[in-house]
Motif scaffolding. Structure first.
Motif, mmCIF file in Angstrom:
data_model
loop_
_atom_site.group_PDB
_atom_site.id
_atom_site.type_symbol
_atom_site.label_atom_id
_atom_site.label_comp_id
_atom_site.label_asym_id
_atom_site.label_seq_id
_atom_site.Cartn_x
_atom_site.Cartn_y
_atom_site.Cartn_z
ATOM 1 N N ASP A 81 0.834 -1.206 0.000
ATOM 2 C CA ASP A 81 0.000 0.000 0.000
ATOM 3 C C ASP A 81 0.866 1.252 0.000
ATOM 4 O OD1 ASP A 81 -2.299 -1.519 0.092
ATOM 5 O OD2 ASP A 81 -2.602 -1.243 2.246
ATOM 6 N N LEU A 82 1.881 1.255 0.866
ATOM 7 C CA LEU A 82 2.767 2.416 0.961
ATOM 8 C C LEU A 82 3.491 2.642 -0.363
ATOM 9 C CD1 LEU A 82 4.034 4.629 2.722
ATOM 10 C CD2 LEU A 82 5.772 2.973 3.400
ATOM 11 N N GLU A 83 4.019 1.577 -0.949
ATOM 12 C CA GLU A 83 4.721 1.706 -2.227
ATOM 13 C C GLU A 83 3.789 2.238 -3.314
ATOM 14 O OE1 GLU A 83 7.948 -1.894 -1.506
ATOM 15 O OE2 GLU A 83 6.621 -1.988 -3.241
ATOM 16 N N SER A 84 2.566 1.732 -3.350
ATOM 17 C CA SER A 84 1.611 2.183 -4.367
ATOM 18 C C SER A 84 1.296 3.669 -4.216
ATOM 19 C CB SER A 84 0.311 1.381 -4.264
ATOM 20 O OG SER A 84 0.544 0.047 -4.593
ATOM 21 N N LYS A 85 1.110 4.109 -2.977
ATOM 22 C CA LYS A 85 0.790 5.515 -2.739
ATOM 23 C C LYS A 85 1.975 6.421 -3.081
ATOM 24 C CE LYS A 85 -2.806 4.669 0.644
ATOM 25 N NZ LYS A 85 -3.260 4.794 2.029
ATOM 26 N N VAL A 86 3.176 5.983 -2.737
ATOM 27 C CA VAL A 86 4.356 6.804 -3.041
ATOM 28 C C VAL A 86 4.612 6.818 -4.550
ATOM 29 C CG1 VAL A 86 6.836 7.106 -2.658
ATOM 30 C CG2 VAL A 86 5.341 6.464 -0.750
ATOM 31 N N LYS A 87 4.399 5.679 -5.209
ATOM 32 C CA LYS A 87 4.529 5.664 -6.674
ATOM 33 C C LYS A 87 3.536 6.631 -7.310
ATOM 34 C CE LYS A 87 6.517 1.194 -7.764
ATOM 35 N NZ LYS A 87 6.335 -0.122 -8.379
ATOM 36 N N ALA A 88 2.324 6.678 -6.787
ATOM 37 C CA ALA A 88 1.316 7.595 -7.329
ATOM 38 C C ALA A 88 1.771 9.044 -7.178
ATOM 39 C CB ALA A 88 -0.024 7.376 -6.631
ATOM 40 N N ILE A 89 2.414 9.350 -6.065
ATOM 41 C CA ILE A 89 2.931 10.716 -5.848
ATOM 42 C C ILE A 89 4.041 11.004 -6.853
ATOM 43 C CG2 ILE A 89 4.180 12.197 -4.218
ATOM 44 C CD1 ILE A 89 2.643 10.576 -1.969
ATOM 45 N N ILE A 102 5.383 10.544 -14.916
ATOM 46 C CA ILE A 102 6.058 9.342 -15.414
ATOM 47 C C ILE A 102 5.146 8.130 -15.243
ATOM 48 C CG2 ILE A 102 8.383 10.202 -14.950
ATOM 49 C CD1 ILE A 102 8.356 8.508 -12.369
ATOM 50 N N LYS A 103 5.598 6.979 -15.781
ATOM 51 C CA LYS A 103 4.861 5.721 -15.661
ATOM 52 C C LYS A 103 5.494 4.867 -14.560
ATOM 53 C CE LYS A 103 3.964 5.739 -20.571
ATOM 54 N NZ LYS A 103 4.310 5.184 -21.856
ATOM 55 N N ASP A 104 4.729 3.901 -14.040
ATOM 56 C CA ASP A 104 5.246 2.970 -13.025
ATOM 57 C C ASP A 104 6.570 2.346 -13.459
ATOM 58 O OD1 ASP A 104 3.358 3.238 -11.054
ATOM 59 O OD2 ASP A 104 2.346 1.339 -11.473
ATOM 60 N N SER A 105 6.632 1.961 -14.718
ATOM 61 C CA SER A 105 7.809 1.240 -15.212
ATOM 62 C C SER A 105 9.085 2.079 -15.173
ATOM 63 C CB SER A 105 7.561 0.749 -16.636
ATOM 64 O OG SER A 105 7.329 1.848 -17.497
ATOM 65 N N LYS A 141 19.248 5.098 -7.862
ATOM 66 C CA LYS A 141 19.273 6.454 -7.304
ATOM 67 C C LYS A 141 18.368 7.348 -8.149
ATOM 68 C CE LYS A 141 22.459 5.314 -4.339
ATOM 69 N NZ LYS A 141 22.031 4.956 -3.009
ATOM 70 N N LEU A 142 17.558 8.153 -7.480
ATOM 71 C CA LEU A 142 16.572 8.966 -8.194
ATOM 72 C C LEU A 142 17.211 9.974 -9.149
ATOM 73 C CD1 LEU A 142 14.084 9.643 -5.266
ATOM 74 C CD2 LEU A 142 13.922 7.919 -7.066
ATOM 75 N N ASP A 143 18.334 10.548 -8.756
ATOM 76 C CA ASP A 143 18.953 11.534 -9.642
ATOM 77 C C ASP A 143 19.510 10.894 -10.905
ATOM 78 O OD1 ASP A 143 21.008 10.281 -8.230
ATOM 79 O OD2 ASP A 143 22.207 12.104 -8.051
ATOM 80 N N GLU A 144 19.868 9.622 -10.830
ATOM 81 C CA GLU A 144 20.408 8.925 -11.998
ATOM 82 C C GLU A 144 19.303 8.299 -12.847
ATOM 83 O OE1 GLU A 144 23.150 6.154 -10.277
ATOM 84 O OE2 GLU A 144 24.544 7.736 -9.679
ATOM 85 N N SER A 145 18.312 7.698 -12.205
ATOM 86 C CA SER A 145 17.282 6.977 -12.953
ATOM 87 C C SER A 145 16.173 7.890 -13.466
ATOM 88 C CB SER A 145 16.683 5.864 -12.102
ATOM 89 O OG SER A 145 16.036 6.392 -10.962
ATOM 90 N N LEU A 146 15.833 8.935 -12.703
ATOM 91 C CA LEU A 146 14.717 9.799 -13.090
ATOM 92 C C LEU A 146 15.154 11.235 -13.364
ATOM 93 C CD1 LEU A 146 12.043 8.551 -10.516
ATOM 94 C CD2 LEU A 146 12.242 7.948 -12.940
ATOM 95 N N ASP A 147 16.456 11.505 -13.211
ATOM 96 C CA ASP A 147 16.975 12.856 -13.421
ATOM 97 C C ASP A 147 16.178 13.867 -12.584
ATOM 98 O OD1 ASP A 147 18.794 14.666 -14.445
ATOM 99 O OD2 ASP A 147 17.508 15.161 -16.159
ATOM 100 N N ILE A 148 15.889 13.485 -11.361
ATOM 101 C CA ILE A 148 15.067 14.297 -10.465
ATOM 102 C C ILE A 148 15.887 15.470 -9.924
ATOM 103 C CG2 ILE A 148 15.601 12.994 -8.375
ATOM 104 C CD1 ILE A 148 12.587 13.104 -7.755
#
Length: 94
Positions: free
Chosen positions: A6-14, A21-24, A31-38
């Motif tokens: 549940d927690l993962e699903s809610k954080v993914k939705a955020i 972006i998509k779930d995939s 690392k978020l800065d490397e994978s999502l360029d956040i």
């Protein structure tokens, strides 16, 4: 207390809402800065979204773009357990 899933699903939705972006595209161990360029602004928006959706307040330095998605889930679970309550997603701790 909500389940890990549940927690993962809610954080993914955020993440999906803030980053458009998509779930995939969310790679749990990367690392978020490397994978999502956040960037820092997006991290603040995610922190605000977590507070609003899960009722878990994070300090400025608790979420970093060098964290992975799984590390963020761990931080949120620790905070929820430390508070002794749970978050039902209504924006309030119970």
């Amino acid at each position: 207390m909500q389940t890990q899933t549940d927690l993962e699903s809610k954080v993914k939705a955020i993440f999906k809402k803030v980053l458009d972006i998509k779930d995939s595209e969310i790679i749990p161990g990367a690392k978020l800065d490397e994978s999502l360029d956040i960037d820092s602004t997006e991290m603040v928006e995610i922190s605000v979204g977590i507070k609003k959706e899960l009722g878990i307040a994070l300090k400025d330095n608790e979420l970093k773009k060098t964290h992975s998605f799984n590390e963020i889930i761990g931080i949120l679970r620790s905070k929820a357990q430390a508070s002794g309550g749970h978050s039902c997603g209504c924006g309030h701790e119970h």
